[in-house]
Design a protein around this motif. Structure first.
Motif, PDB file in Angstrom:
ATOM      1  N   GLU A 844     -97.328  48.798-132.161  1.00  0.00           N
ATOM      2  CA  GLU A 844     -97.736  47.661-133.119  1.00  0.00           C
ATOM      3  C   GLU A 844     -96.737  47.649-134.226  1.00  0.00           C
ATOM      4  N   VAL A 845     -96.333  48.983-134.563  1.00  0.00           N
ATOM      5  CA  VAL A 845     -95.342  49.287-135.791  1.00  0.00           C
ATOM      6  C   VAL A 845     -93.938  48.739-135.410  1.00  0.00           C
ATOM      7  N   ASP A 846     -93.803  49.076-134.187  1.00  0.00           N
ATOM      8  CA  ASP A 846     -92.359  48.445-133.480  1.00  0.00           C
ATOM      9  C   ASP A 846     -92.527  47.054-133.314  1.00  0.00           C
ATOM     10  N   PHE A 847     -93.420  46.427-132.967  1.00  0.00           N
ATOM     11  CA  PHE A 847     -93.745  44.903-132.826  1.00  0.00           C
ATOM     12  C   PHE A 847     -93.425  44.351-134.272  1.00  0.00           C
ATOM     13  N   MET A 848     -94.221  44.666-135.265  1.00  0.00           N
ATOM     14  CA  MET A 848     -94.231  44.188-136.620  1.00  0.00           C
ATOM     15  C   MET A 848     -92.960  44.106-137.230  1.00  0.00           C
ATOM     16  N   LYS A 849     -92.338  45.418-136.997  1.00  0.00           N
ATOM     17  CA  LYS A 849     -90.704  45.486-137.610  1.00  0.00           C
ATOM     18  C   LYS A 849     -89.767  44.395-137.135  1.00  0.00           C
ATOM     19  N   LYS A 850     -89.991  44.156-135.731  1.00  0.00           N
ATOM     20  CA  LYS A 850     -89.084  43.237-135.127  1.00  0.00           C
ATOM     21  C   LYS A 850     -89.387  41.892-135.428  1.00  0.00           C
ATOM     22  N   SER A 851     -90.695  41.737-135.379  1.00  0.00           N
ATOM     23  CA  SER A 851     -91.184  40.281-135.834  1.00  0.00           C
ATOM     24  C   SER A 851     -90.850  39.981-137.204  1.00  0.00           C
ATOM     25  N   ILE A 852     -91.397  40.593-138.140  1.00  0.00           N
ATOM     26  CA  ILE A 852     -91.175  40.269-139.509  1.00  0.00           C
ATOM     27  C   ILE A 852     -89.655  40.479-139.708  1.00  0.00           C
ATOM     28  N   GLY A 853     -89.171  41.450-139.405  1.00  0.00           N
ATOM     29  CA  GLY A 853     -87.518  41.535-139.655  1.00  0.00           C
ATOM     30  C   GLY A 853     -86.535  40.612-139.105  1.00  0.00           C
ATOM     31  N   GLN A 854     -86.941  39.635-138.208  1.00  0.00           N
ATOM     32  CA  GLN A 854     -86.106  38.804-137.902  1.00  0.00           C
ATOM     33  C   GLN A 854     -86.458  37.495-138.096  1.00  0.00           C
ATOM     34  N   GLN A 855     -87.498  37.214-138.770  1.00  0.00           N
ATOM     35  CA  GLN A 855     -88.280  36.099-139.341  1.00  0.00           C
ATOM     36  C   GLN A 855     -87.193  35.412-140.203  1.00  0.00           C
ATOM     37  N   ASP A 856     -86.362  36.040-141.142  1.00  0.00           N
ATOM     38  CA  ASP A 856     -85.708  35.361-142.459  1.00  0.00           C
ATOM     39  C   ASP A 856     -84.775  34.272-141.731  1.00  0.00           C
ATOM     40  N   ALA A 857     -84.356  34.245-140.633  1.00  0.00           N
ATOM     41  CA  ALA A 857     -83.434  33.216-140.199  1.00  0.00           C
ATOM     42  C   ALA A 857     -84.053  31.840-140.043  1.00  0.00           C
TER      43      ALA A 857
END
Length: 952
Positions: A844-857
């Motif tokens: 879940e930590v990995d999922f959260m980081k990937k998801s939020i980390g790429q939303q900026d675009a």
């Protein structure tokens, strides 16, 4: 516009694109509204449209299937909508619940929609994720059926039923469209039921019926794949061939052809809705399909009769304070259209009188005719709406997909606009005579109780059984033909390329001597300008005199009622002539002046905005009308389960005497205390540049816009002192607060407590957001997966922290089916408690980081998104690169830190649990949960002697 046409059957580059033929290329044309694109067709019949736009590092993928509820049949309704759900439940190479997970962790957004005539699925993602999106869409087009199981079928059937309960059965006026459709269209007509279908039909079908429906209608030859954004067309073609090229064609799909609907006499129908305060009177006339030559003129007629303050319906019913709302609209679909006129009368009046007055309006229109101003306003608004619809790549892709699906011409946008700009006064009179004057209609009454009389006794009852008079579909002989990919291993997920460089808007700033802060950015993708003036204060200023709560909101409403030189009607008509909007509204912490216009009309729009801000009319008749509408609206909310739940929850969270325990609109008794002098005083004391924050986004430079805003620079006003508010959570233990809503089809649940956090995008607030993401912040969060996907009890469940300049609550919420009320409360608390005690998983930590980390675009594409970003910077005095600090926090945060935040912030022993539902059927189950139960009424007041301790 002249198209660049190519030979239809000429293959392009037989080595690279052997399956794909070019149909046409349409470039940008100066002075025309054009969405440039390339159109191709694969051998299997799939239409591919590519729109290249490098303005933002995002890509939007849309797959539109030309199938909706119109392809269903008697006793088998709801299939198309059901498939909208099933298409998210995994396919042969995509695991259960993985579709949402993969798109979300890619930093993207996704959804699907179904209407009468088409179903579409779409994703907006950073441009490096295109491969994965095409793979996902192809897998459910070609490999869905092997993954469809009886268990998934049952869960999604339950979810659809909950959607029906939440959005129809339990919502005020939620069933009027169902009754209306059955009364207007003949028995068996595919528009005689709603897209969501009938529950009894869902109960009688099985998974085999559903699979046959898919095999018949969801082939590539009945679909359009549209890809738009930061893409290379050559690369798109290669990827589409790879993922979609081997999917076999489905059966041929012929266009539907049904005779126009007619009715021979007025049909009176009615039903009782216990969730409403105002009765509803509705006239519906059958008209024409979408793109019919008379559609535009009928739309214009609808606007003249019922849109805006100069319309017949507004003047006859709203201005005279006979109704809280009255309007007309003309929705059209592929096979038919409906011209609808409606009124929501204030209680205590006879619907028969309103029927007579509606008929008088039609006579008045016939006598008065159509003016040049009517046509001018209609055309200006249509042009403005068309241009504003192109603000995002998703908006442009959606237009291309729709025009291809229904016109076989993606390049129809200018033609569509031209047919509306060609409407004449004579056209409007002609369609009035042809479709409305003297023609029979469905006349529907929706009644708050059985003591209120309908407009006339019912004389029509829709047929519910008998032979189907409409053509049916042969579903025999259909079988699944698995695509042959040769050496391509479809089970391997595509690996995204390098993340794109995100362009944060280039910002300019100013601060004027009168105290106002200004922030802006230039955005020239569409010729529009959006300006937002925020005056801090809003509802919290009502704390200065809580006996007049709602004053900030009512004052904002009065600011929309014209100027000292222009009446309310005249002011709005000036705006409608140029397709612009100038509006005021108040929220919990601010009052906002919102200005939106095409660049060519900027000067005139700002003249009107200045007049509205500096010279409000404050007319006594306008005040009386707004005050009455507000009071009646508040009383109406007391019948809506969702509104009741939110109101009671806020009262318990903030405490009886806190200003935020009262909605921004106030209470009926407090709004009754407000006078026009109070409104004038509020304006004089609190509308000041010293609490002003101005955001400018649009196709205009700083140098060009600032001189045009000189009226704001020279504005003077008083100092504004904000009232001192205290925020203290005083819940000693978790309790259930039960509000009885007899026979409710669903129960509304709110669970939470008041935090001590204020908004801090690089501190505690942001970290709490990260912690909550897997609990209830994403679609595939634990709460939603448990209640919706596993149990099938709700259409959606979530949790969130709500913070601003003042502390706000942590809240978990859902609408759940009535017989799962106690079980839903149990699961809510179990999931939250487990998350608090055992923490988040590494996955879940990995999922959260990937998801939020790429939303900026995706965060800075549209003018609205840019304005929101700038608003946060200027209001909270943030560094322009605060998002970089957020990324550092996101990358560094650990499971251990997230687990500790969960322990600190999820106060499961101090939660307020609000349940609004049928007490008689739920009380025993709730007692078994072990919490003290306090019974309240819809106003949040204790029911005498009804608090009780519950045994486990």
């Amino acid at each position: 516009m002249k198209k660049i046409l190519f030979v239809l059957f000429a293959f392009i580059s037989t080595t690279a694109f052997s399956q794909t033929k070019l149909i046409e290329k349409v470039p940008q044309v100066e002075g025309k509204i054009v969405i440039p694109y390339e159109k191709y067709e694969l051998d299997n019949g799939l239409t591919l449209i590519i729109h290249e736009d490098h303005s933002d590092p995002v890509v939007h993928v849309d797959v539109t299937y030309h199938v909706g509820s119109a392809r269903e049949e008697l006793n088998k309704s709801g299939f198309a909508h059901f498939f909208e759900h099933m298409m998210f439940q995994g396919s042969e190479n995509v695991a259960d619940e993985e579709h949402f997970k993969l798109v979300t962790e890619s930093g993207g957004r996704l959804n699907g929609t179904t209407n009468r005539d088409r179903t579409n699925y779409f994703e907006t993602v950073p441009s490096n994720q295109l491969d994965r999106m095409l793979w996902l869409e192809a897998d459910r087009m070609g490999f869905l059926l092997p993954a469809v199981t009886q268990e998934k079928f049952e869960v999604q059937r339950a979810t659809v039923k909950n959607e029906k309960g939440q959005n129809y059965n339990n919502r005020p006026y939620g069933l009027f469209r169902e009754v209306n459709a059955a009364s207007l269209y003949p028995y068996g007509h595919p528009y005689s039921w709603l897209t969501i279908g009938k529950l009894e039909d869902l109960d009688r079908v099985d998974v085999t019926d559903l699979k046959k429906f898919f095999l018949r209608w969801y082939g590539p030859n009945n679909a359009t794949l549209t890809v738009g954004g930061d893409v290379d067309p050559e690369e798109v073609i290669k990827k589409v061939e790879k993922y979609f090229g081997s999917i076999p064609s489905g059966p041929e799909v012929d266009p539907m052809a049904l005779k126009p609907v007619t009715i021979d006499e007025d049909r009176y129908v009615s039903y009782v809705d216990s969730n409403i305060r105002f009765p509803l009177l509705l006239f519906t006339y059958p008209t024409v399909p979408r793109f019919h030559e008379d559609e535009a003129a009928l739309d214009c007629l609808s606007e003249i009769l019922g849109a805006g303050k100069s319309s017949y319906f507004y003047k006859k019913f709203v201005l005279t304070q006979k109704a809280i709302q009255a309007s007309t609209f003309h929705p059209t679909s592929e096979l038919a259209g409906e011209f609808t006129m409606f009124t929501l009368p204030f209680p205590g009046q006879k619907l028969a009188d309103f029927e007579n007055e509606v008929r008088e309006i039609l006579k008045d229109f016939e006598e008065n005719g159509v003016t040049d101003a009517d046509i001018e306003k209609f055309k200006a608004n249509y042009e403005s709406n068309t241009i504003n619809g192109l603000a995002s790549v998703s908006g442009k892709v959606s237009q291309l997909a729709s025009y291809e699906t229904f016109r076989n011409d993606p390049n129809y946008i200018q033609k569509d606009l031209d047919r509306y700009l060609a409407v004449t006064k004579e056209d409007v009179i002609r369609v009035f005579n042809k479709y409305i004057k003297g023609k029979p209609a469905v006349i529907q009454s929706v009644l708050p109780n059985d003591q209120v009389e309908p407009a006339a006794p019912d004389n029509y009852e829709p047929k519910t059984e008998g032979e189907n008079p409409f053509p049916t579909t042969d579903y025999s002989g259909l079988s699944y033909n698995r695509p042959d990919d040769g050496k391509y291993d479809r089970s391997k997920k595509p690996v995204p390329g390098q993340s794109p460089l995100v362009k944060v808007p280039t910002i300019w700033n100013e601060k004027w001597s009168n105290g106002m802060k200004i922030i802006g950015t230039e955005s020239n993708e569409i010729p529009t300008v959006a300006i937002q003036l925020t005056l801090n204060g809003g509802h919290q200023l009502d704390a200065n005199d809580p006996t007049k709560s709602g004053l900030a909101s009512l004052t904002a409403s009065m600011m929309n009622e014209g100027t000292t030189s222009l009446s309310s009607e005249e002011f709005q008509e000036e705006l409608r002539k140029i397709g612009s909007s100038v509006s005021f509204y108040a929220g919990q912490n601010s009052t906002v002046l919102s200005i939106n216009t095409l660049v060519k009309n900027l000067d005139r729009t700002l003249e009107l905005a200045e007049d509205a801000l500096m010279n409000p009319r404050f007319d006594s008749a306008d005040f009386a009308r707004n005050q009455k509408q507000t009071i009646e609206g508040i009383k109406s909310n007391e019948t809506d389960p969702s509104s009741i739940a939110s109101f009671v929850y806020d009262k318990l969270i903030y405490g009886d005497n806190h200003i935020f325990s009262v909605p921004s609109s106030g209470l009926a008794e407090t709004v009754e205390n407000i006078t026009l002098d109070d409104v004038k005083s509020f304006y004089k004391k609190y509308y000041s540049p010293k609490v002003g924050e101005l955001v400018v986004v649009g196709d205009v430079s700083k140098e060009d816009i600032l001189p045009k805003l000189s009226f704001l620079k020279s504005w003077t006003g008083p100092d504004v002192k904000m009232p001192s508010l205290t925020f203290e959570a005083d819940t000693d233990k978790t309790k259930i607060y039960l509000v009885d809503k007899k026979d409710a089809a669903q129960s509304q649940i709110r669970i939470g407590y008041l935090t001590d956090m204020t908004y801090d995008p690089t501190g505690e607030t942001y970290k709490a957001y990260l912690m909550n993401y897997n609990l209830g912040g994403a679609f595939n969060s634990r709460i939603n997966l448990k209640l919706r996907e596993e149990k099938g009890w709700t259409y959606g469940a979530r949790s969130y922290f709500e913070t601003g300049e003042n502390p706000g609550p942590f809240t978990a919420s859902a609408g759940v089916k009535a017989d799962a009320t106690d079980s839903s409360v149990y699961e809510f608390m179990t999931v939250i408690t487990d998350y608090r005690e055992n923490g988040v998983t590494p996955a879940e930590v990995d999922f959260m980081k990937k998801s939020i980390g790429q939303q900026d675009a995706l965060n800075y594409e549209t003018p609205r998104q840019k304005a929101g970003f700038l608003r946060r910077i200027v209001h909270y005095d943030l560094d322009e690169d605060y998002v970089k600090e957020q990324m550092k926090i996101l990358n560094k945060i650990t499971k251990k830190e997230l687990d500790q935040i969960a322990k600190d912030r999820l106060k499961t022993d101090q939660m307020v649990i609000v349940v609004v539902g049928d007490e008689a059927s739920n009380i025993e189950g709730l007692r078994k949960l072990g919490y003290e139960i306090v019974k309240l009424n819809a106003k949040g007041e204790p029911v005498e002697g009804e608090s009780m301790e519950s045994g486990k």
